[in-house]
Design a protein around this motif. Sequence first.
Motif, PDB file in Angstrom:
ATOM      1  N   GLN A  39       0.246  -1.003  -0.047  1.00 44.94           N
ATOM      2  CA  GLN A  39       0.063  -0.238  -0.251  1.00 44.94           C
ATOM      3  C   GLN A  39       1.186   1.444  -0.133  1.00 44.94           C
ATOM      4  N   GLY A  40       1.116   2.261  -0.825  1.00 47.89           N
ATOM      5  CA  GLY A  40       1.698   3.205  -1.343  1.00 47.89           C
ATOM      6  C   GLY A  40       0.703   4.665  -0.931  1.00 47.89           C
ATOM      7  N   PRO A  41       1.832   5.401  -0.469  1.00 48.27           N
ATOM      8  CA  PRO A  41       0.624   6.560  -0.177  1.00 48.27           C
ATOM      9  C   PRO A  41       0.151   7.351  -0.894  1.00 48.27           C
ATOM     10  N   PRO A  88      10.740   4.632  -7.317  1.00 46.97           N
ATOM     11  CA  PRO A  88      10.173   5.420  -6.292  1.00 46.97           C
ATOM     12  C   PRO A  88       8.919   4.969  -6.106  1.00 46.97           C
ATOM     13  N   GLU A  89       8.328   4.573  -7.108  1.00 44.63           N
ATOM     14  CA  GLU A  89       6.778   3.917  -7.279  1.00 44.63           C
ATOM     15  C   GLU A  89       7.237   3.063  -6.363  1.00 44.63           C
ATOM     16  N   GLY A 118       3.335  -5.100   8.189  1.00 41.98           N
ATOM     17  CA  GLY A 118       3.179  -4.867   7.333  1.00 41.98           C
ATOM     18  C   GLY A 118       5.027  -3.766   7.736  1.00 41.98           C
ATOM     19  N   THR A 119       5.914  -4.208   6.568  1.00 40.43           N
ATOM     20  CA  THR A 119       7.318  -3.842   6.509  1.00 40.43           C
ATOM     21  C   THR A 119       7.494  -1.909   5.433  1.00 40.43           C
ATOM     22  N   GLN A 120       7.680  -0.829   6.094  1.00 38.12           N
ATOM     23  CA  GLN A 120       8.093   0.093   5.269  1.00 38.12           C
ATOM     24  C   GLN A 120       9.163   0.002   4.394  1.00 38.12           C
ATOM     25  N   VAL A 121       8.988   0.276   3.071  1.00 36.47           N
ATOM     26  CA  VAL A 121      10.348   0.499   1.824  1.00 36.47           C
ATOM     27  C   VAL A 121      10.557   1.731   1.081  1.00 36.47           C
ATOM     28  N   THR A 122      10.954   2.424   1.712  1.00 39.97           N
ATOM     29  CA  THR A 122      10.957   3.370   1.319  1.00 39.97           C
ATOM     30  C   THR A 122      12.508   3.473  -0.508  1.00 39.97           C
ATOM     31  N   VAL A 123      11.894   4.546  -1.670  1.00 39.77           N
ATOM     32  CA  VAL A 123      12.595   4.506  -2.543  1.00 39.77           C
ATOM     33  C   VAL A 123      13.185   5.510  -2.315  1.00 39.77           C
ATOM     34  N   SER A 124      14.428   5.857  -2.600  1.00 36.15           N
ATOM     35  CA  SER A 124      14.387   7.635  -3.186  1.00 36.15           C
ATOM     36  C   SER A 124      14.807   7.451  -4.119  1.00 36.15           C
ATOM     37  N   SER A 125      14.874   8.951  -5.056  1.00 38.91           N
ATOM     38  CA  SER A 125      15.549   8.653  -6.459  1.00 38.91           C
ATOM     39  C   SER A 125      16.780   9.663  -6.589  1.00 38.91           C
TER      40      SER A 125
END
Length: 125
Positions: A39-41, A88-89, A118-125
């Motif tokens: 589930q993305g923002p 990033p998506e 859940g576990t957060q995954v954040t991909v920075s550009s």
Amino acid sequence: QVQLVESGGGLVQAGDSLKLSCAASGRMPVRYAMAWFRQGPAKERDFVAAISWRGVFTDFADDVKGRSTISRDGAKNTMALQINTLKPEDTAVYYCAATGEFGSVSKSETLYTYWGQGTQVTVSS
């Protein structure tokens, strides 16, 4: 009571790879399938990948197909998802899910009975 615990999330850079793990414990159903959703923002929860009881059947969402692998260890009740060439998506909270007894691989979250936190995954550009 079945418990699913995800691990492996974090902050990564675009182009990196990431491996998420899910550990299941408790009174596990017979021949259950497992899956990952995310589930993305400001988005709904979407299907990512699923795997059958013995790992013979797998299914992937179109946006991760070809750059992801899913695997499981039935003896250890664990499952893993690796996503390569992260974008990033791909930023989202990733959830592990399991069906009830004799469950099949499915893209529909309604067919999964048990869910992790859940576990957060954040991909920075």
